[in-house]
Design a protein around this motif. Structure first.
Motif, short mmCIF file in Angstrom:
data_model
loop_
_atom_site.label_atom_id
_atom_site.label_comp_id
_atom_site.label_asym_id
_atom_site.label_seq_id
_atom_site.Cartn_x
_atom_site.Cartn_y
_atom_site.Cartn_z
N HIS A 291 -6.70 -3.67 -4.30
CA HIS A 291 -6.42 -2.30 -3.80
C HIS A 291 -4.95 -2.16 -3.44
O HIS A 291 -4.60 -1.64 -2.38
CB HIS A 291 -7.31 -1.97 -2.59
CG HIS A 291 -8.77 -1.94 -2.91
ND1 HIS A 291 -9.75 -1.72 -1.98
CD2 HIS A 291 -9.44 -2.09 -4.08
CE1 HIS A 291 -10.94 -1.75 -2.55
NE2 HIS A 291 -10.78 -1.99 -3.83
N LEU A 292 -4.09 -2.65 -4.35
CA LEU A 292 -2.65 -2.58 -4.10
C LEU A 292 -1.93 -1.74 -5.17
O LEU A 292 -0.72 -1.90 -5.39
CB LEU A 292 -2.05 -4.00 -4.03
CG LEU A 292 -2.48 -4.82 -2.81
CD1 LEU A 292 -1.97 -6.25 -2.92
CD2 LEU A 292 -1.98 -4.20 -1.50
N VAL A 293 -2.68 -0.85 -5.83
CA VAL A 293 -2.07 0.00 -6.86
C VAL A 293 -0.93 0.84 -6.25
O VAL A 293 0.06 1.14 -6.89
CB VAL A 293 -3.15 0.91 -7.51
CG1 VAL A 293 -2.54 1.93 -8.44
CG2 VAL A 293 -4.17 0.03 -8.25
N GLY A 294 -1.08 1.15 -4.97
CA GLY A 294 -0.05 1.94 -4.28
C GLY A 294 1.32 1.28 -4.36
O GLY A 294 2.36 1.96 -4.37
N GLN A 295 1.34 -0.05 -4.45
CA GLN A 295 2.64 -0.73 -4.53
C GLN A 295 3.30 -0.47 -5.88
O GLN A 295 4.52 -0.42 -5.98
CB GLN A 295 2.43 -2.23 -4.32
CG GLN A 295 1.80 -2.51 -2.98
CD GLN A 295 2.46 -3.63 -2.25
OE1 GLN A 295 3.46 -4.19 -2.69
NE2 GLN A 295 1.93 -3.97 -1.11
N VAL A 296 2.47 -0.32 -6.93
CA VAL A 296 3.04 0.02 -8.24
C VAL A 296 3.54 1.47 -8.19
O VAL A 296 4.60 1.79 -8.72
CB VAL A 296 1.99 -0.18 -9.37
CG1 VAL A 296 2.52 0.28 -10.71
CG2 VAL A 296 1.54 -1.64 -9.43
N VAL A 297 2.78 2.32 -7.52
CA VAL A 297 3.19 3.73 -7.38
C VAL A 297 4.56 3.78 -6.68
O VAL A 297 5.49 4.43 -7.13
CB VAL A 297 2.12 4.53 -6.59
CG1 VAL A 297 2.63 5.91 -6.19
CG2 VAL A 297 0.83 4.64 -7.40
N ARG A 298 4.68 3.01 -5.59
CA ARG A 298 5.95 3.06 -4.84
C ARG A 298 7.09 2.40 -5.62
O ARG A 298 8.20 2.91 -5.66
CB ARG A 298 5.77 2.43 -3.46
CG ARG A 298 4.98 3.34 -2.52
CD ARG A 298 4.86 2.78 -1.12
NE ARG A 298 3.93 1.67 -1.02
CZ ARG A 298 2.60 1.81 -0.96
NH1 ARG A 298 2.06 3.01 -0.99
NH2 ARG A 298 1.81 0.77 -0.88
N ALA A 299 6.79 1.28 -6.30
CA ALA A 299 7.85 0.56 -7.04
C ALA A 299 8.41 1.42 -8.17
O ALA A 299 9.58 1.28 -8.54
CB ALA A 299 7.30 -0.75 -7.60
N THR A 300 7.58 2.30 -8.73
CA THR A 300 8.03 3.11 -9.86
C THR A 300 8.43 4.51 -9.43
O THR A 300 8.88 5.30 -10.25
CB THR A 300 6.89 3.24 -10.91
OG1 THR A 300 5.75 3.80 -10.26
CG2 THR A 300 6.54 1.90 -11.51
N GLY A 301 8.23 4.82 -8.15
CA GLY A 301 8.48 6.20 -7.69
C GLY A 301 7.53 7.15 -8.40
O GLY A 301 7.85 8.33 -8.61
N GLY A 302 6.38 6.65 -8.82
CA GLY A 302 5.48 7.44 -9.66
C GLY A 302 4.31 8.04 -8.92
O GLY A 302 4.31 8.17 -7.69
N THR A 303 3.30 8.41 -9.70
CA THR A 303 2.06 8.98 -9.17
C THR A 303 0.91 8.44 -10.00
O THR A 303 1.13 7.87 -11.06
CB THR A 303 2.05 10.52 -9.33
OG1 THR A 303 2.21 10.83 -10.72
CG2 THR A 303 3.13 11.20 -8.52
#
Ligand SMILES: C[S@@+](CC[C@H](N)C(=O)[O-])C[C@H]1O[C@@H](n2cnc3c(N)ncnc32)[C@H](O)[C@@H]1O
Length: 402
Positions: A291-303
Motif C-alpha cells: 500500500h505504498l503506491v502513494g510514494q510513486v504518485v509523489r515521486a512522479t508528481g503524478g496522479t
C-alpha cells in the motif's frame, strides 16, 4: 514426502555412484525409463528411484540455487518452499546492519535461509522437525562447508525454543503447506503466526506474500519483497520485522540481479486521480501490496488513472525498478474496433495487454488485436485499459527501459 532413509541411501558409495550416473543421463536427455533400467544394473530399485529423483530435483534447483544446486540435497516440497538466495541475502543484509551475530532459524527446511545467514558469518541454530528434511539440511550445511557456523537441531520448534533467552534473535519461515496443499491463513501455518508473535525476542518472520495488513502486529514492520522468478517478476514474501528491527510501518523491496530498491512509510490514504499524462507507471506488486503506491504518485508528481487502481500517470520517466514506466503514444475511448484501427499505425513484435478492475479477458483481447499491427517487428506495444468515470479508456504505450 519420501522416507527418511532415502537420502541416506544416496550417501553410500553405491548411492553416490547412482546419483552421479543419473545426473549424467539427465544431461544426455535420456528418458526416465531408460535411466531406471540402466541404474538398475548396479543398484536396487529403491536406490535407482531415489537417485533419479534427487538428480531431477538438483536440476530443477539450479534456477533457485545456481551452482550450489549440484552439491545440495532436496525434497520436492522443501525446494519449492526454500527462500531464493538473493532474497535471503537482502534479509541477511538488514540483520548484519543491525549487528546480529547469532540467530535461531526455527523451521529451517533444507537451509535456504540458514545458508545465507552462515555465509554472512552469523552463527545459526537450525531447527527442523521433519526428519528427512533435517537430514537434507545437515547434508547441505556440510556440503557447502558451513558446518562450523551451523548447529542442526532435528526437533520441533516448541521443544527447542522452550526457555530460550529473550535476547536471542529468532527467524521463522513457517510451512505454508499441509498434505501438499497451500495454506493461506497465517494462523494455520506451522508454526502459526500467533505463536511466532508471542515471543518478546527480536523476531523476523517470512510470511506469505498475500499477508493481510490487519495481521501485522502493532509496532512491527511488514516488508513485501519481489524478485524475478521462473514465471516472471513476482512478490515472493511478506517479511515481518519485530520492534528492534522495524524501521517503518510498511516497506516494498524489489530485489534485482544486482540491485535492491526499497521504499518505506505509512500505507496510502486516498490518492489524487487525474488525466492521462505523457507516462504511465505501473508500481511493482510489492509496492502495491505494501500500500505504498502513494510514494510513486509523489515521486512522479503524478496522479492515479482511476481511484484505488495502481496505475499512476505523470510527465517524466521514473528511473526505478519500483515501477515500470510506459510512454504514452495515444489515448482512445475503448472499443475493439477503434483500437484495432489505431494499431494499424504501429509495428511491434507483440502486444501486451494490461488492465485492472475490468471484466475482460486480457488474453482474448490480445489475440483479437495482435493481427491488426502494421508489422510484427520491434519493441512490444502495450495496451493499458482502465475505467474513467463513465467509460473505459485505452492507452497505447511503449515500455521505457529504466
Ligand atoms: C517454509 S519451510 C522453510 C524453508 C527455509 N527457510 C528455506 O529457505 O529453505 C518450513 C519448514 O519448517 C518446518 N517446520 C514446520 N513446523 C515446524 C515446527 N513446529 N518445528 C520445526 N520445524 C517446523 C517444516 O518441516 C519445513 O521444512
Amino acid at each position: 514426502m519420501p522416507a527418511p532413509h532415502e537420502l541416506g541411501r544416496l550417501t553410500s558409495d553405491a548411492g553416490a555412484f547412482a546419483l552421479a550416473a543419473a545426473t549424467r543421463m539427465i544431461e544426455d536427455g535420456q528418458s526416465d525409463l531408460q535411466m531406471l533400467q540402466s541404474l538398475r544394473r548396479t543398484v536396487t530399485q529403491d536406490t535407482a528411484t531415489a537417485a533419479l529423483r534427487q538428480a531431477q530435483l538438483r536440476r530443477r534447483a539450479v534456477a533457485k540455487f545456481g551452482d550450489d544446486a549440484a552439491q545440495m540435497w532436496f525434497l520436492p516440497d522443501s525446494l519449492e518452499q526454500a527462500s531464493r538466495p538473493e532474497v535471503s541475502a537482502h534479509r541477511v543484509g538488514r540483520l548484519v546492519d543491525a549487528g546480529v551475530r547469532r540467530i535461531v532459524d526455527a523451521g529451517a527446511g533444507i537451509g535456504g535461509d540458514t545458508i545465507a545467514f552462515a555465509r554472512a558469518g552469523i552463527d545459526v541454530t537450525a531447527i527442523e522437525s521433519d526428519p528427512a528434511v533435517s537430514e537434507a539440511l545437515r547434508l547441505n550445511v556440510a556440503a557447502l562447508g558451513l558446518g562450523g557456523l551451523v548447529e542442526v537441531v532435528p526437533t520441533a520448534a516448541r521443544e527447542a525454543l522452550r526457555g530460550v533467552d529473550a535476547r536471542t534473535v529468532l527467524f521463522f519461515d513457517p510451512a505454508r503447506r499441509t498434505d501438499g496443499r497451500r495454506v493461506f491463513d497465517p494462523q494455520l501455518c506451522s508454526p502459526p503466526l500467533s505463536w511466532i508473535t508471542s515471543f518478546t525476542n527480536p523476531v523476523v518472520a517470512k510470511m506469505s506474500p498475500g499477508l493481510d495488513h490487519d495481521a501485522v502486529p502493532d509496532g512491527w514492520e511488514a516488508e513485501w519483497v519481489s524478485t524475478a522468478t521462473e514465471s516472471g517478476r513476482s512478490v515472493v514474501e511478506a517479511c515481518l520485522w519485530s520492534p528492534p528491527f522495524a524501521a517503518a510501518e510498511c516497506r516494498a523491496t524489489v530485489v534485482g540481479r544486482n540491485t535492491v530498491e526499497s521504499i518505506a512509510g505509512r500505507p496510502d490514504d486516498d490518492l489524487p486521480v487525474g488525466e492521462v499524462s505523457s507516462y504511465v507507471y505501473e508500481p511493482d506488486g510489492a509496492v502495491n501490496q505494501a500500500h505504498l503506491v502513494g510514494q510513486v504518485v509523489r515521486a512522479t508528481g503524478g496522479t492515479l488513472l482511476q481511484p484505488k487502481i495502481a496505475y499512476v500517470t505523470g510527465d517524466s520517466p521514473l528511473p526505478s525498478t519500483l515501477a515500470s514506466t510506459y510512454q504514452v503514444l495515444e489515448v482512445l475511448n475503448w472499443s475493439k474496433r477503434r483500437v484495432k484501427a489505431a494499431m494499424r499505425n504501429y509495428s511491434a513484435r507483440d502486444l501486451i495487454v494490461k488492465m485492472r478492475g475490468l471484466r475482460l479477458d486480457p488474453g482474448a483481447v490480445r489475440r483479437e488485436l495482435l493481427p491488426a499491427l502494421h508489422d510484427q517487428a520491434g519493441e512490444p506495444i502495450v495496451l493499458i485499459l482502465c475505467r474513467r468515470t463513465s467509460d473505459t479508456i485505452a492507452i497505447l504505450a511503449r515500455r521505457v527501459a529504466t
